[in-house]
Design an enzyme around this catalytic site. Structure first.
Site, PDB file in Angstrom:
ATOM      1  N   GLU A 450       7.847  -3.542   1.636  1.00 37.72           N
ATOM      2  CA  GLU A 450       8.304  -3.000   2.654  1.00 37.72           C
ATOM      3  C   GLU A 450       8.234  -3.709   3.840  1.00 37.72           C
ATOM      4  OE1 GLU A 450       9.751  -0.344   2.556  1.00 37.72           O
ATOM      5  OE2 GLU A 450       9.377   0.403   0.543  1.00 37.72           O
ATOM      6  N   GLY A 451       8.640  -4.912   3.870  1.00 38.05           N
ATOM      7  CA  GLY A 451       8.736  -5.899   4.787  1.00 38.05           C
ATOM      8  C   GLY A 451       7.186  -6.344   4.880  1.00 38.05           C
TER       9      GLY A 451
END
Lengths: 605, 272
Positions: A450-451
């Site tokens: 997620e990043g």
């Protein structure tokens, strides 16, 4: 005998009822007017039971067995996963905060966050399946075409089907714009696109929990530009379906490999081939070339969800450690080491073990408070949208600012806390009979997906700090300083002053980086993105520690007794100020050092 | 068919005891539902539901004697699936079992119930009295400590397997009746209602409430009565003579030989 898994629901309730007073403030919103404290208490009780009785029992077996794949691309999940899934679906826990008329359970986001955290602590690998299913459901509910929106939303939120998010490709991870997957309009079927390409790291890319899976896939249509702006979002079902949801032919999305990983082994991480052995039919979600914009809509939710996973790990690490330390007998009390006859004591009596437990406790508690607060603010923002749009907007902006900080800081800390739990256990922590080594392995991915946490720091520095020339950050500082003043009046003067000094350093760091950017020394500024985020993170959690202590002090006065949970909050503040807050100041020193050594071209040639 | 289930709130049994003077101090206790009452509600729900069909064979009413604003445990049982609640608004901690039994019996009469199900005892006082006393007051047949239960709807009777000291006693009682349930009533095959397939396997233990059930619980009807309205004057014929913590275990002794051990067992412990 291993250490039993335990959920400290009292601490959850402390944050929810006492610190945020969420039940009172939510009851003022029409969507949640019917829910009261009894309802939330009943919910938390069931969350604890689901976690302890249904999910945790599949945690270790999932880790040991992992998933398997047959030649047809069918994934078999670990023993017990199917039953756990069915019980989650039956109980309405898959999409706890989705609207009731869409198949969800209509709870506030703040409660969904409690579910996310507590269930993840019980079995994080399993929770990948419902987590992504609910996220896919929200995407479909918001953007899918009328023809199948309601049907697929229902199927996902009720857990009849599951969902995945397919962004990553072998050559396009953090750099999603390098996506090469192709979408070509079908020549025979109207509205159908045929996909060709390969997606990697697809969690739940196939599973045996449900009868059908829908993949949300980023791909490029003919003539679309390079980079993120040319990407569109498509819905790809495992089996085609009709308007009633009856399943038809197998579609051309097939798992070709599952990854063998450091942790979360029960979650099938798949390579998904699209259109390789048969045509892969897909339907556009949203408009053409709107893919990345739609994905960004879900980004905050996904990132705060991962922050919640960090909270889960920290809390599990603390709960295991504190139980083990109370039972494990080793050595004598420090003052009696020369006395051969001295009683052997549990290690919880040793100062350094107490220091570690206190660190675990404080990190678990403050990250929990910070993450619940953001989820709760989302409920408020949503509820106030019509009546008080300005207030709602301010809440959303605050979330925008804090989410990268929380995603990165909570998940950096969670891995550290898992490691510290192993340290508390000593040699036995390193052994698989005990649960903490699995926590280390399972939690590492949180700082990556997620990043990555590096990306979060860049998002904070390059985007969030610059919105309205830094207005979001300045507002946060001003609001926090007001709180510190109030705390000063309540007898927390020295602690508030210490936090204020850290905020001063955080502000000075921001100024310093702003100047570097102004002087076009972008590389030098971004070299300090992570140190800056850490300065922010350690300061932010100090504010939660202070808030918890203030609430606890009031409760002690009000009830005329010192309950252990409340005493822990007050002691926790002093510990935080003296053991963790100095790290904010130290990282600020790094930020402002002007160091450029890593950028020296000669060092990594 | 109407089933009345008694439910009680108790101080969390997992908390350590605190004493205030000559009594247990519950002022800061967390109050939770009595576990045996969870089994009782589970029993009633298994009797009422026809798995695989929407029809219900019975209405399940949970009844509690408690202050009306301390009804979290009632909410919990409504969330589990009970149809409605009846609260007798009173401080139950100041009542003896006979008063509670009278209140329960009166609710049973007024509701026109066919079956009273209760947990065999509450974990706080472990009195094990209310079901038996209520059966006496109502002049109904009773089967206490039920571990299995089969409802013969044709004969309007229950066949109950009771766990007694020397084994399991099976007896059949006509309805209306009173049953108190023991731990094993929530095993997967313990309750059969003649409608749900006999080989249906329930989850082990009392069921988890669904989130939907929890949110719906507050919409379910809960009637509140006072003891006076039920014609019962609260009384307590039981006086507490004193409450003391058990003595702490003294530290053990390490002896240097088996002979010394035997001597000590004879002369000091006087157990040989």
């Amino acid at each position: 005998m291993s250490t039993p898994f335990r959920v400290d629901i009292d601490d959850v309730e402390f944050v929810f009822f006492e610190q945020l007073r969420a039940h009172e403030r939510l009851s003022a919103l029409p969507a949640f007017a019917e829910l009261d404290r009894d309802t939330y208490t009943a919910t938390f009780r069931e969350i604890k039971r689901m976690a302890e009785e249904v999910l945790h029992p599949v945690d270790r077996i999932g880790d040991r067995q992992g998933c398997s794949l047959d030649d047809e691309g069918n994934v078999t999940t670990p023993e017990g996963y199917k039953d756990a899934w069915d019980r989650m679906a039956e109980g309405g826990w898959i999409a706890s905060s989705a609207p009731v008329d869409q198949g969800g359970s209509g709870m506030p986001r703040a409660v969904a966050m409690v579910c996310n955290e507590v269930f993840t602590a019980a079995c994080c690998a399993f929770m990948m399946y419902p987590g992504l299913t609910a996220a896919a459901g929200r995407m479909v509910a918001a953007f899918a075409p009328d023809a199948f929106r309601d049907l697929v939303t229902q199927k996902l939120f009720t857990g009849e089907w599951s969902g995945t998010m397919c962004l990553t490709e072998a050559g396009a991870g953090s750099s999603v714009g390098d996506n090469r997957c192709k979408a070509t309009p079908s020549e025979t079927e109207d509205g159908v696109f045929l996909l060709e390409g390969e997606k990697v790291f697809i969690s739940g890319g196939d599973n045996d929990l449900v009868e059908n899976i829908v993949h949300l896939v980023l791909a490029r249509t003919p003539g679309a530009p390079e980079g993120t702006k040319g990407l569109s979002l498509f819905l790809v079902p495992k089996y085609e379906f009709d308007a009633e949801g009856n399943l038809g032919a197998r579609n051309g999305a097939k798992v070709t490999t599952i990854e063998h990983k450091l942790g979360i082994n029960g979650s099938a991480t798949c390579v998904l081939a699209l259109g390789a052995d048969r045509p892969c039919k897909s339907w556009l979600v949203g408009k053409e070339r709107q893919g990345i914009e739609l994905m960004f809509n879900m980004m905050n939710e996904a990132r705060i969800g991962v922050a919640g996973q960090g909270v889960a790990t920290a809390n599990a690490a603390y709960q295991y450690s504190v139980q083990y330390a109370a039972e494990r007998v080793q050595g004598t009390a420090l003052m009696r080491t020369r006395d051969g006859e001295a009683r052997r004591v549990p290690i919880i009596e040793h100062p350094d073990v107490r220091r570690m437990l206190m660190t675990l406790q404080v990190v678990a508690a403050t990250t929990r408070a910070a993450v619940y607060r953001v989820a709760f603010n989302e409920d408020l923002a949503h509820g106030l949208e019509q009546t008080e749009p300005k207030k709602a907007e301010k809440l959303r902006q605050r979330m925008d600012l804090l989410i990268p900080v929380l995603k990165a800081h909570c998940t950096d800390l969670s891995f550290e806390m898992a490691s510290m739990a192993v340290q508390v256990y000593g040699g036995y922590g390193f052994i698989k009979e005990y649960p903490v080594e699995q926590l280390v392995r399972d939690s590492k991915v949180q700082s990556i997906y997620e990043g990555t946490n590096g990306i979060q720091a860049m998002d904070l520095l390059g985007r969030k700090m610059r919105i309205n020339s830094g207005a979001l950050f300045m507002e946060w500082m001003a609001d926090t300083q007001r709180e510190l003043q109030e705390a000063g009046k309540e007898g927390f003067g020295s602690q508030a002053a210490a936090i204020n000094r850290a905020i001063g350093q955080l502000g000075a760091s921001a100024m310093h980086l702003g100047q570097l950017a102004g002087n076009r020394k972008i590389d030098v500024a971004f070299l300090q993105a992570v140190p800056f985020l850490k300065t922010f993170g350690y300061t932010l959690l100090a504010v939660e520690a202070l808030d918890q202590a203030r609430v606890a002090k009031k409760l002690i006065a009000q009830h005329g007794e010192e309950r252990p949970l409340w005493v822990r909050k007050i002691a926790g503040l002093d510990f935080y100020i003296n053991h963790l807050l100095p790290q904010a100041v130290a990282w600020a020193k790094t930020v402002q050092s002007g160091d450029e050594s890593p950028l020296d071209e000669r060092v990594f040639t | 068919m109407k089933i009345l289930v008694t439910v009680k709130r108790i101080p969390d049994p997992d908390e350590s005891l605190k004493f205030a003077g000559n009594a247990i101090d519950t002022s800061s206790s967390k109050w939770v539902a009595n576990a045996f009452d969870e089994y009782a509600v589970e029993t009633a729900l298994r009797m009422a539901e026809h798995i695989g069909n929407k029809d219900r064979l019975a209405e399940v009413i949970v009844c509690s004697v408690c202050p009306k604003d301390k009804r979290q445990h009632v909410t919990q049982f409504l969330a589990m699936g009970a149809d409605r609640g009846v609260i007798v608004d009173a401080d139950e901690t100041a009542m003896d079992s006979q008063t509670v039994a009278k209140l329960v019996a009166e609710v049973f009469r007024r509701e026109g119930c066919d079956l009273l199900v209760s947990g065999k005892l509450s974990q706080d006082s472990e009195g094990n009295e209310v079901a038996q006393r209520a059966a006496g007051l109502l002049d109904l047949p009773q089967a206490s400590f039920a571990a299995t239960l089969r409802w013969d709807r044709g004969a309007n009777a229950l066949t109950v397997g009771r766990e007694v000291d020397d084994g399991v006693e099976t007896k059949t009682i006509p309805l209306p009746a009173v049953v108190s349930v023991d731990l094993r009533i929530v095993l997967p095959h313990s309750v059969k209602n003649g409608a749900t397939a006999d080989d249906h396997k329930y989850s082990d233990g009392a069921r988890l409430a669904s989130l939907r059930g929890i949110t719906m619980a507050k919409r379910k009807k809960v009637d509140v009565h006072t003891p006076a309205a039920l014609g019962v004057t609260p009384s307590s014929h039981v006086a507490v003579a004193g409450v003391t913590a058990p003595e702490k275990r003294a530290a053990g002794q390490i002896v240097d030989s088996a002979q010394t051990l035997v001597n000590k067992l004879i002369t000091e412990a006087k157990v040989l």
